[in-house]
Design a protein around this motif. Sequence first.
Motif, PDB file in Angstrom:
ATOM      1  N   LEU A   1      17.504  50.842 -74.678  1.00 39.76           N
ATOM      2  CA  LEU A   1      17.103  51.784 -74.067  1.00 39.76           C
ATOM      3  C   LEU A   1      15.501  52.163 -75.553  1.00 39.76           C
ATOM      4  O   LEU A   1      15.683  51.708 -77.269  1.00 39.76           O
ATOM      5  N   VAL A   2      14.791  52.162 -74.993  1.00 40.40           N
ATOM      6  CA  VAL A   2      12.779  52.512 -75.304  1.00 40.40           C
ATOM      7  C   VAL A   2      12.495  54.220 -75.193  1.00 40.40           C
ATOM      8  O   VAL A   2      12.226  54.204 -74.349  1.00 40.40           O
ATOM      9  N   ALA A   3      12.133  55.321 -76.400  1.00 39.69           N
ATOM     10  CA  ALA A   3      11.674  56.158 -76.647  1.00 39.69           C
ATOM     11  C   ALA A   3      10.161  56.014 -77.121  1.00 39.69           C
ATOM     12  O   ALA A   3      10.190  55.469 -78.073  1.00 39.69           O
ATOM     13  N   ALA A   4       9.025  56.288 -76.427  1.00 40.75           N
ATOM     14  CA  ALA A   4       7.889  55.841 -76.872  1.00 40.75           C
ATOM     15  C   ALA A   4       6.778  57.248 -76.793  1.00 40.75           C
ATOM     16  O   ALA A   4       7.171  57.947 -75.652  1.00 40.75           O
ATOM     17  N   ALA A   5       6.039  57.506 -77.823  1.00 43.49           N
ATOM     18  CA  ALA A   5       5.275  58.592 -78.088  1.00 43.49           C
ATOM     19  C   ALA A   5       3.694  58.041 -77.710  1.00 43.49           C
ATOM     20  O   ALA A   5       3.475  56.906 -76.407  1.00 43.49           O
ATOM     21  N   ASP A   6       2.915  58.953 -76.286  1.00 50.78           N
ATOM     22  CA  ASP A   6       2.511  59.332 -75.681  1.00 50.78           C
ATOM     23  C   ASP A   6       0.846  58.702 -75.599  1.00 50.78           C
ATOM     24  O   ASP A   6       0.195  58.096 -75.310  1.00 50.78           O
ATOM     25  N   ASP A   7       0.558  58.452 -77.158  1.00 52.39           N
ATOM     26  CA  ASP A   7      -0.174  57.656 -78.127  1.00 52.39           C
ATOM     27  C   ASP A   7      -0.112  56.478 -77.911  1.00 52.39           C
ATOM     28  O   ASP A   7      -0.558  55.093 -78.430  1.00 52.39           O
ATOM     29  N   SER A   8       0.983  55.800 -77.635  1.00 51.99           N
ATOM     30  CA  SER A   8       1.818  54.537 -77.324  1.00 51.99           C
ATOM     31  C   SER A   8       1.018  53.624 -77.654  1.00 51.99           C
ATOM     32  O   SER A   8       0.393  54.025 -75.413  1.00 51.99           O
ATOM     33  N   ARG A   9       0.331  52.410 -77.549  1.00 49.62           N
ATOM     34  CA  ARG A   9      -0.467  51.721 -76.746  1.00 49.62           C
ATOM     35  C   ARG A   9      -0.304  49.636 -76.719  1.00 49.62           C
ATOM     36  O   ARG A   9       0.776  48.547 -78.293  1.00 49.62           O
ATOM     37  N   PHE A  10       0.511  49.111 -76.313  1.00 48.51           N
ATOM     38  CA  PHE A  10       1.643  47.981 -75.255  1.00 48.51           C
ATOM     39  C   PHE A  10       0.729  47.275 -75.318  1.00 48.51           C
ATOM     40  O   PHE A  10      -0.234  47.234 -74.782  1.00 48.51           O
ATOM     41  N   GLN A  11       0.930  45.777 -75.405  1.00 46.31           N
ATOM     42  CA  GLN A  11      -0.247  44.879 -75.327  1.00 46.31           C
ATOM     43  C   GLN A  11       0.529  43.498 -75.442  1.00 46.31           C
ATOM     44  O   GLN A  11       1.657  43.378 -76.042  1.00 46.31           O
ATOM     45  N   PHE A  12      -0.052  42.656 -74.475  1.00 45.62           N
ATOM     46  CA  PHE A  12       0.620  41.247 -74.696  1.00 45.62           C
ATOM     47  C   PHE A  12      -0.640  40.265 -74.297  1.00 45.62           C
ATOM     48  O   PHE A  12      -1.320  39.956 -73.881  1.00 45.62           O
ATOM     49  N   PRO A  13      -0.350  39.739 -75.693  1.00 45.12           N
ATOM     50  CA  PRO A  13      -2.052  39.540 -75.498  1.00 45.12           C
ATOM     51  C   PRO A  13      -2.102  37.750 -75.959  1.00 45.12           C
ATOM     52  O   PRO A  13      -3.647  37.599 -76.372  1.00 45.12           O
ATOM     53  N   PHE A  14      -1.138  37.548 -75.966  1.00 35.95           N
ATOM     54  CA  PHE A  14      -1.249  35.919 -76.180  1.00 35.95           C
ATOM     55  C   PHE A  14      -2.293  35.209 -75.484  1.00 35.95           C
ATOM     56  O   PHE A  14      -2.770  34.210 -75.985  1.00 35.95           O
ATOM     57  N   VAL A  15      -2.496  35.679 -74.445  1.00 32.13           N
ATOM     58  CA  VAL A  15      -3.675  34.765 -73.596  1.00 32.13           C
ATOM     59  C   VAL A  15      -4.862  34.503 -74.134  1.00 32.13           C
ATOM     60  O   VAL A  15      -5.314  33.471 -74.572  1.00 32.13           O
ATOM     61  N   ASN A  16      -5.314  35.983 -74.678  1.00 33.00           N
ATOM     62  CA  ASN A  16      -6.558  35.710 -75.045  1.00 33.00           C
ATOM     63  C   ASN A  16      -6.267  35.221 -76.861  1.00 33.00           C
ATOM     64  O   ASN A  16      -7.191  34.906 -77.026  1.00 33.00           O
ATOM     65  N   LEU A  17      -5.362  35.078 -76.998  1.00 35.17           N
ATOM     66  CA  LEU A  17      -5.342  34.451 -78.234  1.00 35.17           C
ATOM     67  C   LEU A  17      -5.008  32.736 -78.041  1.00 35.17           C
ATOM     68  O   LEU A  17      -5.441  32.090 -79.643  1.00 35.17           O
ATOM     69  N   GLY A  18      -5.016  32.704 -76.661  1.00 36.41           N
ATOM     70  CA  GLY A  18      -5.217  30.964 -77.286  1.00 36.41           C
ATOM     71  C   GLY A  18      -3.748  30.123 -76.893  1.00 36.41           C
ATOM     72  O   GLY A  18      -3.249  29.198 -77.342  1.00 36.41           O
ATOM     73  N   LEU A  19      -2.539  31.350 -77.130  1.00 33.07           N
ATOM     74  CA  LEU A  19      -0.939  31.089 -77.025  1.00 33.07           C
ATOM     75  C   LEU A  19      -0.557  31.350 -75.884  1.00 33.07           C
ATOM     76  O   LEU A  19      -0.904  31.728 -75.156  1.00 33.07           O
ATOM     77  N   VAL A  20       0.729  31.497 -76.131  1.00 29.85           N
ATOM     78  CA  VAL A  20       1.762  31.406 -74.720  1.00 29.85           C
ATOM     79  C   VAL A  20       2.608  33.050 -75.012  1.00 29.85           C
ATOM     80  O   VAL A  20       2.874  32.698 -76.104  1.00 29.85           O
ATOM     81  N   PRO A  21       3.408  33.156 -73.970  1.00 31.44           N
ATOM     82  CA  PRO A  21       3.915  34.064 -74.900  1.00 31.44           C
ATOM     83  C   PRO A  21       5.778  33.749 -75.293  1.00 31.44           C
ATOM     84  O   PRO A  21       5.936  32.395 -75.130  1.00 31.44           O
TER      85      PRO A  21
END
Length: 271
Positions: free
Chosen positions: A132-152
Amino acid sequence: MTDLPLSGTYHQEDGREMTDLIETSRDGAVQIVRMTRPDKKNALTLAMYGGLADALTAAESDDAVAVHLLAGAGGDFTSGNDLNDFLTLTGLVGTDLERFLLTLASLAKPVVAAVRGAAVGIGSTMLLHCDLVAAADDSRFQFPFVNLGLVPEAASSLLLPRLAGYHRAAELMLLGEPFGAAKAQEIGLVNSVVPAGEAEAAGLALAQRLAARPRQALRKTKALLKQGDESVSERITREARLFEEALSSPELREAVAAFRERRPADFSGGR
Ligand code: COA
């Protein structure tokens, strides 16, 4: 460069157990594991992964703990792997990073996360292993791997499409752009969105609700939910076996007794 602590060893401070920049504390049967490097938005070093793995492993085998709660200090969950570490890291296999991920993925007790601010990289992928995950409305999520030249990482290439559907997962993984709490809730990455500053209270409340439930039943249900590679008929049979076991459990006795006696059930003595 980073100001990295070098060991993952526990020590006592102010009555709380600490391991480097990972701090643990207890609220009833909820073990709170906090990433505590707020000046770097709780960016995670190898030593911190070691601390997280140690803390979760210790709580998992502690009968006083029913539920794990992951949180960050300051205004953020975590901004992900320390980017400076990537310059010196040559492998993942056998490191504390891999140990943390394997530990998190194999926890039998439920895991709740309280997210606010940055939840980038592993800050987002670790949520795929939480219950279960509770998040504040100011949360900022990101899967940035490709932009770093990485993979998931963290099996996110498997779990995100399963959770969000292929096209939404592809958008998030291939573009790697940040997204907010509303989108995270829409794709099922978080359960609830609360006003900024209330995420930890909301996460703790969720964890306490879980902690009040029968522990064996919780763990068996979690295990069933997590295993997705069975046919419907295999699953019916496996559930039936577990159901049979549960029929003779003290938890069921207590639940039925409480119903008959018109009182709330008390599962606090269970393991
Ligand atoms: N690794 C190392 N240091 C990090 C970090 C990371 N992942 N994320 C943040 N920090 C550090 C910054 O370098 C800065 O340090 P400084 O004060 O010594 O300069 C401090 O934390 C605050 O970060 P800052 O970038 O100033 O905050 P912001 O609010 O402008 O931006 C983020 C927040 C999370 C959007 C931004 O820091 C970011 O994109 N971080 C990298 C995230 C990332 O790519 N993680 C790796 C995923 S695999």
